[in-house]
Design a protein around this motif. Sequence first.
Motif: not given
Length: 281
Positions: A45-49, A54-56, A58-62, A147-150
């Motif tokens: 579950g944690a891996f899916g979250a 990261y998919n979200d 990537t979509a925002k960057n596109l 991202v790393l800080e968060q």
Amino acid sequence: EMEAKYTRKMQALRDELDLRRKTELHELEERKNTQISELMGSHEGAFGAIKNYYNDITAKNLTLINLLKEQVEDLKKKETVLEKEKAEVVLQNKQLTGPLQETKELVAELQKKLVHYYRDKEALMNSKAHLKITQKELKDLQWEHEVLEQRFSKVQAERDELYQKFTRAINEVQQKTGFKNLLLERKLHGLLSLLEQKEVELSEVVAASNLSPSALSLVSHKLEDALNSKNATIQDLQLQLARVCKAHNDMLQTFEAKLTAFGIPLDNLGFQPLSFPFPGQ
């Protein structure tokens, strides 16, 4: 005969206890498999979250890249319009000059300026392109840093929360388990003392009453039933005590594994968790 009889009962009791021990081991194995399945489910579950997160991103960057492409196209169109206006201005300047020589000199001068203009324009475009690349790299680095800080802050918070929960749980379980073990041990000692006292009283009564063989047999049967009942109670208490000790030790092992997984040394607890021995050890 009585000694042989009780020897057989003792052997039967040992067989029963061995069977219970095997049953407890089987139950323990099933609980371990259940815990492993739950841990695997929570990890998936944690891996899916994280994957969705990261998919979200990537979509925002596109989406941002597409928006920047549209802006670049608009700038190119504006540049084309400006080029046309510049050509019209050059033409008007030629038409408005006086003598031909002046017009030629002016044209030559304008051509030289135009050459310099193209050179300066090209240098400016190269500088702008390099500046855009540098700004994009800077934004990417800033975003990665944020991202790393968060993630670091989140991991620190989870580690602190897990440490606090573990400390409270250890204290609560040690208090509850120690109190319950003390009650069970006192109850067991009380029953053993009462059994010994009853056996002494029964021996004195049998010796003083000179009972007949039939009455003595009846009393023996009743005594045997009472002993079986007391022995069953003692076995149940011992099994309850063993379950409580085992559950406490399993909980300690689970928390130690969690601390090790999060990179927290066991020495940072500030105390040594108490591990209860099983009855008979």
